[in-house]
Scaffold this motif. Structure first.
Motif, mmCIF file in Angstrom:
data_model
loop_
_atom_site.group_PDB
_atom_site.id
_atom_site.type_symbol
_atom_site.label_atom_id
_atom_site.label_comp_id
_atom_site.label_asym_id
_atom_site.label_seq_id
_atom_site.Cartn_x
_atom_site.Cartn_y
_atom_site.Cartn_z
ATOM 1 N N LEU A 191 -2.105 38.866 26.531
ATOM 2 C CA LEU A 191 -2.311 39.330 25.094
ATOM 3 C C LEU A 191 -2.392 38.092 24.620
ATOM 4 C CD1 LEU A 191 -1.982 41.177 22.872
ATOM 5 C CD2 LEU A 191 0.431 40.846 22.789
ATOM 6 N N PHE A 192 -1.759 36.956 24.877
ATOM 7 C CA PHE A 192 -1.893 35.647 23.975
ATOM 8 C C PHE A 192 -3.195 35.177 24.267
ATOM 9 C CE2 PHE A 192 2.971 34.563 23.947
ATOM 10 C CZ PHE A 192 3.091 35.438 22.859
ATOM 11 N N ALA A 193 -3.738 35.422 25.576
ATOM 12 C CA ALA A 193 -5.255 34.879 25.632
ATOM 13 C C ALA A 193 -6.364 35.470 24.845
ATOM 14 C CB ALA A 193 -5.605 35.223 27.346
ATOM 15 N N LEU A 194 -5.927 36.612 24.181
ATOM 16 C CA LEU A 194 -6.876 37.338 23.364
ATOM 17 C C LEU A 194 -6.874 36.569 21.893
ATOM 18 C CD1 LEU A 194 -6.300 40.996 24.163
ATOM 19 C CD2 LEU A 194 -8.339 39.610 25.262
ATOM 20 N N ALA A 195 -5.825 36.031 21.620
ATOM 21 C CA ALA A 195 -5.145 35.694 20.273
ATOM 22 C C ALA A 195 -5.669 34.162 19.946
ATOM 23 C CB ALA A 195 -3.708 35.517 20.267
ATOM 24 N N ASP A 196 -5.901 34.160 18.602
ATOM 25 C CA ASP A 196 -6.343 32.789 17.986
ATOM 26 C C ASP A 196 -4.853 32.137 17.813
ATOM 27 O OD1 ASP A 196 -9.326 33.256 17.380
ATOM 28 O OD2 ASP A 196 -8.568 34.871 16.650
ATOM 29 N N GLU A 197 -4.092 32.837 17.443
ATOM 30 C CA GLU A 197 -2.678 32.341 17.240
ATOM 31 C C GLU A 197 -1.579 33.133 18.302
ATOM 32 O OE1 GLU A 197 -1.314 31.636 13.067
ATOM 33 O OE2 GLU A 197 -3.116 32.450 12.567
ATOM 34 N N ALA A 198 -0.984 32.307 19.463
ATOM 35 C CA ALA A 198 -0.133 32.947 20.177
ATOM 36 C C ALA A 198 1.290 32.445 19.650
ATOM 37 C CB ALA A 198 -0.600 32.683 21.612
ATOM 38 N N ILE A 199 1.969 33.265 19.576
ATOM 39 C CA ILE A 199 3.391 33.011 18.870
ATOM 40 C C ILE A 199 4.537 33.613 19.953
ATOM 41 C CG2 ILE A 199 4.900 33.372 17.111
ATOM 42 C CD1 ILE A 199 2.279 33.792 15.385
ATOM 43 N N LEU A 200 5.171 32.838 20.618
ATOM 44 C CA LEU A 200 6.294 33.024 21.441
ATOM 45 C C LEU A 200 7.412 33.288 20.606
ATOM 46 C CD1 LEU A 200 7.179 33.631 24.313
ATOM 47 C CD2 LEU A 200 7.428 31.021 24.600
ATOM 48 N N ILE A 201 8.379 34.431 20.784
ATOM 49 C CA ILE A 201 9.637 34.502 19.902
ATOM 50 C C ILE A 201 10.720 34.419 21.023
ATOM 51 C CG2 ILE A 201 10.927 36.148 18.839
ATOM 52 C CD1 ILE A 201 7.792 35.512 17.739
ATOM 53 N N GLY A 202 11.426 33.392 20.355
ATOM 54 C CA GLY A 202 12.728 32.845 21.293
ATOM 55 C C GLY A 202 13.047 31.509 20.727
ATOM 56 N N ARG A 203 14.140 31.046 21.358
ATOM 57 C CA ARG A 203 14.792 29.631 21.173
ATOM 58 C C ARG A 203 15.169 29.156 22.357
ATOM 59 N NH1 ARG A 203 20.077 31.813 17.691
ATOM 60 N NH2 ARG A 203 20.507 33.500 19.303
ATOM 61 N N GLY A 204 15.529 27.974 22.250
ATOM 62 C CA GLY A 204 16.252 27.154 23.308
ATOM 63 C C GLY A 204 15.398 26.174 24.020
ATOM 64 N N LYS A 205 15.632 25.233 25.043
ATOM 65 C CA LYS A 205 14.807 24.286 25.537
ATOM 66 C C LYS A 205 13.895 25.039 26.659
ATOM 67 C CE LYS A 205 18.328 20.540 25.633
ATOM 68 N NZ LYS A 205 19.080 19.652 26.104
ATOM 69 N N ASN A 206 14.277 26.119 27.206
ATOM 70 C CA ASN A 206 13.210 26.691 28.103
ATOM 71 C C ASN A 206 12.278 27.367 27.497
ATOM 72 O OD1 ASN A 206 14.903 25.737 30.413
ATOM 73 N ND2 ASN A 206 15.878 27.719 30.639
ATOM 74 N N MET A 207 12.416 27.800 26.388
ATOM 75 C CA MET A 207 11.483 28.614 25.693
ATOM 76 C C MET A 207 10.348 27.740 25.105
ATOM 77 S SD MET A 207 11.478 31.949 25.939
ATOM 78 C CE MET A 207 10.965 32.975 24.802
ATOM 79 N N ALA A 208 11.276 26.513 24.646
ATOM 80 C CA ALA A 208 10.339 25.504 23.748
ATOM 81 C C ALA A 208 9.427 24.776 24.759
ATOM 82 C CB ALA A 208 11.219 24.513 23.245
ATOM 83 N N ALA A 209 10.017 24.499 26.001
ATOM 84 C CA ALA A 209 9.060 24.002 26.996
ATOM 85 C C ALA A 209 7.953 24.642 27.455
ATOM 86 C CB ALA A 209 10.135 23.650 28.286
ATOM 87 N N LEU A 210 8.149 26.075 27.594
ATOM 88 C CA LEU A 210 7.243 27.209 27.930
ATOM 89 C C LEU A 210 6.043 26.983 26.837
ATOM 90 C CD1 LEU A 210 6.036 29.532 29.510
ATOM 91 C CD2 LEU A 210 7.619 30.929 28.383
ATOM 92 N N ALA A 211 6.440 27.203 25.659
ATOM 93 C CA ALA A 211 5.432 27.065 24.695
ATOM 94 C C ALA A 211 4.813 25.941 24.671
ATOM 95 C CB ALA A 211 6.312 27.384 23.323
ATOM 96 N N HIS A 212 5.367 24.778 24.617
ATOM 97 C CA HIS A 212 4.795 23.502 24.913
ATOM 98 C C HIS A 212 3.696 23.511 25.854
ATOM 99 C CE1 HIS A 212 3.941 19.221 24.277
ATOM 100 N NE2 HIS A 212 4.160 18.995 25.535
ATOM 101 N N ARG A 213 4.076 23.923 27.185
ATOM 102 C CA ARG A 213 3.083 23.769 28.285
ATOM 103 C C ARG A 213 1.856 24.789 27.957
ATOM 104 N NH1 ARG A 213 6.573 25.246 31.457
ATOM 105 N NH2 ARG A 213 6.049 27.276 32.091
ATOM 106 N N GLU A 214 2.038 26.039 27.443
ATOM 107 C CA GLU A 214 1.065 26.978 27.227
ATOM 108 C C GLU A 214 0.211 26.612 26.011
ATOM 109 O OE1 GLU A 214 0.164 28.937 29.664
ATOM 110 O OE2 GLU A 214 1.935 28.752 30.940
ATOM 111 N N GLY A 215 0.720 25.728 25.037
ATOM 112 C CA GLY A 215 -0.041 25.701 23.768
ATOM 113 C C GLY A 215 0.486 26.801 22.936
ATOM 114 N N TRP A 216 1.339 27.528 23.259
ATOM 115 C CA TRP A 216 1.775 28.560 21.959
ATOM 116 C C TRP A 216 2.688 27.934 21.033
ATOM 117 C CZ3 TRP A 216 3.605 31.837 26.702
ATOM 118 C CH2 TRP A 216 2.474 32.371 27.638
#
Length: 224
Positions: A191-216
């Motif tokens: 789904l995020f691959a279709l988006a111009d703005e991909a927004i991951l919902i969550g908090r914490g270090k693991n989610m932050a690292a995932l978002a940073h790695r994927e560009g979300w």
């Protein structure tokens, strides 16, 4: 240019996952005796957790157990409207409500894309004011009754991305579009691959690292 805001449901808009909640709530409402089947549901859930079968097999079996193999359209409508009134607005995450309000002000068309069954996801979408709901489809009987058996693949992961892309092709003839997508889980990468703005919902270090790695982008919907 058409603008679309596409939202996942469980743990994105609503704080509490809906599938198991709906089944047990409906069983208690529809026929308390079905709650006696809870040990069998636990065995089903364990088999799924152990990857003995996927969601496409687990979900119809769980629905059959706690709701029955078929339920009339009129009764299902009554159940889903009562369920929707119970969950909305009480369980809407504060940040989700803020985002939906802002997207509407910004001129976005709001679409829900969820693996939840369409029979209650559509009622939730209506209550939230969504234009369309893309959800897991279940078969209908000759008299319009809802059946536990699925109609096609579970609307999850790559299948959700495919269903959303198909909906956009059918409902947006302008071609030029801007898409915001919101989800709490990396399974929605398609789904995020279709988006111009991909927004991951969550908090914490693991989610932050995932978002940073994927560009979300990372947002915490627990706060307005």
């Amino acid at each position: 240019m058409q603008k679309f805001a596409i939202y996942d449901l469980d743990r994105t808009i609503l704080r509490t996952p809906t599938f198991t909640l709906f089944l047990f709530w409906a069983a208690a409402t529809n026929g308390v005796w079905r709650l006696l089947l809870t040990p069998f549901w636990l065995l089903l859930a364990l088999g799924h957790a152990l990857h003995l079968y996927d969601r496409s097999r687990f979900k119809p079996a769980a629905i059959s157990l706690l709701l029955g193999r078929s339920i009339s359209a009129a009764h299902m409508q009554r159940l889903t409207q009562r369920f929707s009134a119970w969950r909305i607005p009480a369980d809407v995450a504060p940040g989700a409500q803020t985002a939906m309000d802002q997207d509407r002000r910004d001129g976005y068309r709001l679409i829900m894309a969820t693996a939840a069954p369409a029979f209650y996801a559509e009622a939730l979408g209506d209550a939230l004011g969504f234009e369309a709901v893309i959800a897991s489809r279940h078969q209908r009987g000759a008299s319009g009754e809802w059946l536990a058996a699925m109609d096609g693949a579970n609307c999850y992961g790559a299948e959700k991305g495919r269903r959303v892309a198909a909906w956009l092709s059918e409902n947006d003839q302008q071609g030029a579009r801007h898409i915001r997508a919101y989800s709490d889980h990396p399974s929605d990468a398609a789904l995020f691959a279709l988006a111009d703005e991909a927004i991951l919902i969550g908090r914490g270090k693991n989610m932050a690292a995932l978002a940073h790695r994927e560009g979300w982008e990372l947002r915490d919907f627990s706060k307005a």
